[in-house]
Scaffold this motif. Sequence first.
Motif, PDB file in Angstrom:
ATOM      1  N   LYS A 198      18.730  15.874   8.388  1.00 49.97           N
ATOM      2  CA  LYS A 198      17.767  16.573   9.239  1.00 49.97           C
ATOM      3  C   LYS A 198      16.431  15.834   9.201  1.00 49.97           C
ATOM      4  CE  LYS A 198      20.076  20.953   8.280  1.00 49.97           C
ATOM      5  NZ  LYS A 198      19.981  22.281   7.619  1.00 49.97           N
ATOM      6  N   PRO A 199      16.344  14.706   9.888  1.00 48.59           N
ATOM      7  CA  PRO A 199      15.146  13.857   9.786  1.00 48.59           C
ATOM      8  C   PRO A 199      13.932  14.351  10.562  1.00 48.59           C
ATOM      9  CG  PRO A 199      16.665  12.930  11.377  1.00 48.59           C
ATOM     10  CD  PRO A 199      17.364  14.136  10.790  1.00 48.59           C
ATOM     11  N   VAL A 200      14.049  15.485  11.237  1.00 48.65           N
ATOM     12  CA  VAL A 200      12.940  15.956  12.071  1.00 48.65           C
ATOM     13  C   VAL A 200      11.658  16.101  11.254  1.00 48.65           C
ATOM     14  CG1 VAL A 200      12.067  17.889  13.431  1.00 48.65           C
ATOM     15  CG2 VAL A 200      14.394  17.091  13.779  1.00 48.65           C
ATOM     16  N   GLY A 201      11.768  16.680  10.047  1.00 45.28           N
ATOM     17  CA  GLY A 201      10.587  16.867   9.221  1.00 45.28           C
ATOM     18  C   GLY A 201       9.889  15.561   8.902  1.00 45.28           C
ATOM     19  N   SER A 202      10.667  14.521   8.628  1.00 47.63           N
ATOM     20  CA  SER A 202      10.081  13.211   8.337  1.00 47.63           C
ATOM     21  C   SER A 202       9.390  12.630   9.565  1.00 47.63           C
ATOM     22  CB  SER A 202      11.166  12.249   7.847  1.00 47.63           C
ATOM     23  OG  SER A 202      11.724  12.688   6.627  1.00 47.63           O
ATOM     24  N   LEU A 203       9.997  12.807  10.726  1.00 47.10           N
ATOM     25  CA  LEU A 203       9.402  12.272  11.956  1.00 47.10           C
ATOM     26  C   LEU A 203       8.108  13.007  12.306  1.00 47.10           C
ATOM     27  CD1 LEU A 203      12.651  11.809  14.081  1.00 47.10           C
ATOM     28  CD2 LEU A 203      11.300  10.028  12.949  1.00 47.10           C
ATOM     29  N   LEU A 204       8.042  14.301  12.015  1.00 45.05           N
ATOM     30  CA  LEU A 204       6.819  15.054  12.264  1.00 45.05           C
ATOM     31  C   LEU A 204       5.670  14.531  11.403  1.00 45.05           C
ATOM     32  CD1 LEU A 204       8.294  18.673  12.453  1.00 45.05           C
ATOM     33  CD2 LEU A 204       7.344  17.344  14.345  1.00 45.05           C
ATOM     34  N   LEU A 205       5.991  14.032  10.226  1.00 45.19           N
ATOM     35  CA  LEU A 205       5.000  13.398   9.361  1.00 45.19           C
ATOM     36  C   LEU A 205       4.672  11.982   9.817  1.00 45.19           C
ATOM     37  CD1 LEU A 205       6.344  14.415   5.838  1.00 45.19           C
ATOM     38  CD2 LEU A 205       3.981  14.721   6.565  1.00 45.19           C
ATOM     39  N   LEU A 206       5.686  11.292  10.289  1.00 45.03           N
ATOM     40  CA  LEU A 206       5.560   9.864  10.563  1.00 45.03           C
ATOM     41  C   LEU A 206       4.677   9.543  11.765  1.00 45.03           C
ATOM     42  CD1 LEU A 206       6.474   6.975   9.864  1.00 45.03           C
ATOM     43  CD2 LEU A 206       8.437   7.330  11.388  1.00 45.03           C
ATOM     44  N   TRP A 207       4.913  10.212  12.906  1.00 48.23           N
ATOM     45  CA  TRP A 207       4.218   9.813  14.133  1.00 48.23           C
ATOM     46  C   TRP A 207       2.699   9.878  14.019  1.00 48.23           C
ATOM     47  CZ3 TRP A 207       7.602   6.929  15.653  1.00 48.23           C
ATOM     48  CH2 TRP A 207       8.918   7.305  15.944  1.00 48.23           C
ATOM     49  N   PRO A 208       2.102  10.957  13.493  1.00 54.33           N
ATOM     50  CA  PRO A 208       0.631  10.953  13.386  1.00 54.33           C
ATOM     51  C   PRO A 208       0.114   9.921  12.385  1.00 54.33           C
ATOM     52  CG  PRO A 208       1.562  12.939  12.406  1.00 54.33           C
ATOM     53  CD  PRO A 208       2.664  12.274  13.147  1.00 54.33           C
ATOM     54  N   SER A 209       0.880   9.663  11.323  1.00 55.96           N
ATOM     55  CA  SER A 209       0.449   8.660  10.340  1.00 55.96           C
ATOM     56  C   SER A 209       0.437   7.272  10.975  1.00 55.96           C
ATOM     57  CB  SER A 209       1.372   8.676   9.117  1.00 55.96           C
ATOM     58  OG  SER A 209       1.303   9.913   8.444  1.00 55.96           O
ATOM     59  N   LEU A 210       1.494   6.941  11.736  1.00 57.40           N
ATOM     60  CA  LEU A 210       1.537   5.643  12.399  1.00 57.40           C
ATOM     61  C   LEU A 210       0.479   5.551  13.497  1.00 57.40           C
ATOM     62  CD1 LEU A 210       5.344   4.782  12.719  1.00 57.40           C
ATOM     63  CD2 LEU A 210       3.673   3.949  11.046  1.00 57.40           C
ATOM     64  N   SER A 211       0.254   6.648  14.209  1.00 60.54           N
ATOM     65  CA  SER A 211      -0.806   6.644  15.229  1.00 60.54           C
ATOM     66  C   SER A 211      -2.145   6.316  14.584  1.00 60.54           C
ATOM     67  CB  SER A 211      -0.879   8.005  15.925  1.00 60.54           C
ATOM     68  OG  SER A 211       0.280   8.263  16.690  1.00 60.54           O
ATOM     69  N   ALA A 212      -2.425   6.952  13.439  1.00 55.90           N
ATOM     70  CA  ALA A 212      -3.677   6.698  12.726  1.00 55.90           C
ATOM     71  C   ALA A 212      -3.749   5.260  12.232  1.00 55.90           C
ATOM     72  CB  ALA A 212      -3.812   7.665  11.554  1.00 55.90           C
ATOM     73  N   LEU A 213      -2.630   4.730  11.760  1.00 54.19           N
ATOM     74  CA  LEU A 213      -2.602   3.346  11.269  1.00 54.19           C
ATOM     75  C   LEU A 213      -2.912   2.379  12.407  1.00 54.19           C
ATOM     76  CD1 LEU A 213      -2.058   1.529   8.822  1.00 54.19           C
ATOM     77  CD2 LEU A 213       0.363   1.513   9.473  1.00 54.19           C
ATOM     78  N   TRP A 214      -2.361   2.635  13.595  1.00 56.29           N
ATOM     79  CA  TRP A 214      -2.635   1.780  14.763  1.00 56.29           C
ATOM     80  C   TRP A 214      -4.106   1.874  15.162  1.00 56.29           C
ATOM     81  CZ3 TRP A 214       2.350   0.865  14.076  1.00 56.29           C
ATOM     82  CH2 TRP A 214       2.959  -0.182  14.775  1.00 56.29           C
ATOM     83  N   ILE A 215      -4.647   3.090  15.140  1.00 55.86           N
ATOM     84  CA  ILE A 215      -6.048   3.278  15.521  1.00 55.86           C
ATOM     85  C   ILE A 215      -6.966   2.615  14.501  1.00 55.86           C
ATOM     86  CG2 ILE A 215      -7.880   5.002  15.779  1.00 55.86           C
ATOM     87  CD1 ILE A 215      -5.722   6.886  16.953  1.00 55.86           C
ATOM     88  N   ALA A 216      -6.678   2.836  13.217  1.00 54.35           N
ATOM     89  CA  ALA A 216      -7.516   2.253  12.163  1.00 54.35           C
ATOM     90  C   ALA A 216      -7.481   0.732  12.203  1.00 54.35           C
ATOM     91  CB  ALA A 216      -7.051   2.753  10.798  1.00 54.35           C
ATOM     92  N   SER A 217      -6.349   0.173  12.638  1.00 51.32           N
ATOM     93  CA  SER A 217      -6.186  -1.286  12.694  1.00 51.32           C
ATOM     94  C   SER A 217      -6.537  -1.861  14.061  1.00 51.32           C
ATOM     95  CB  SER A 217      -4.729  -1.653  12.366  1.00 51.32           C
ATOM     96  OG  SER A 217      -4.319  -1.096  11.141  1.00 51.32           O
ATOM     97  N   GLU A 218      -7.032  -1.002  14.954  1.00 52.12           N
ATOM     98  CA  GLU A 218      -7.363  -1.399  16.322  1.00 52.12           C
ATOM     99  C   GLU A 218      -6.190  -2.099  17.002  1.00 52.12           C
ATOM    100  OE1 GLU A 218     -11.001  -3.639  16.140  1.00 52.12           O
ATOM    101  OE2 GLU A 218     -12.195  -1.841  15.723  1.00 52.12           O
TER     102      GLU A 218
END
Length: 285
Positions: A15-35
Amino acid sequence: MERLRLWLALIRWDKPVGSLLLLWPSLSALWIASEGRPNGWLVLVFIAGTFLMRSAGCAVNDVADQDFDRAVRRTAQRPVTSGKVSPREALLVGAALALAAFGLVLTTNALTIQMSVAALLIAIAYPYTKRWLALPQAYLGVAFSFGIPMAFAAARGDVPLLAWVLLLGNLFWVLAYDTEYAMVDREDDLKVGIKTSAITFGRADVAAVMASYCAFLALWAAAGWVLQLGWPYFLGVAVAAAQAAHHYTLIRDRNPTQCFRAFRLNHYLGLAVFVGVVCAYAIKR
């Protein structure tokens, strides 16, 4: 093999849904922080760390909630609750996974390491908030959003105000989807005495969910406007908003099956925003 099967069930491997709910905002922030130019190793650290920590959290949660889970039809057959995995064994599995995640964090910087300790303590405390906090889903919002400031810390070495604005927005998203989740078990939770947002909001639950979606999308849209991310980002936010509107049609009658379906679909909402972030920075180059 039987023990492995039980451990995989314990950490919700299927049931990977819980992990994906954590993952997408973290990766979005990583992309933003890294421009838009994240370090490849950091991307791997956050992906692997997210799955490891979510799995560890499931093990700890099942030990903390085992007495409650026995009274809830949907959770009565979980490995710890059913007695197939002992609490001690579950905690050892959780500790091993958390240690592996910490090993990954050690490859980053001092600030990220410090924040990872805070994130762990927040996550461990979450299961117990259901006993005394009227909106434990809001507390979960902090736990599930802490990857955002950690991403900024890892990529930049500091945590600007923007990171906390994004965390606040994401907290509202967690409140929305975890209220949908709580609506599934409301009757059982009332019997056992657990506190949830679905119970606290009562007949205002649907309105509260939709208001939370709006707050999330408004704050992330405002952040994108300040960052001048361009049309791909706002298209991603618009796609997420359309999905949130669809969720209203699923939860408005409070049918447990449809509420659970709405919860499970949320990772596509987070994915839409993430794709918008990636594409926005891609065309800026």
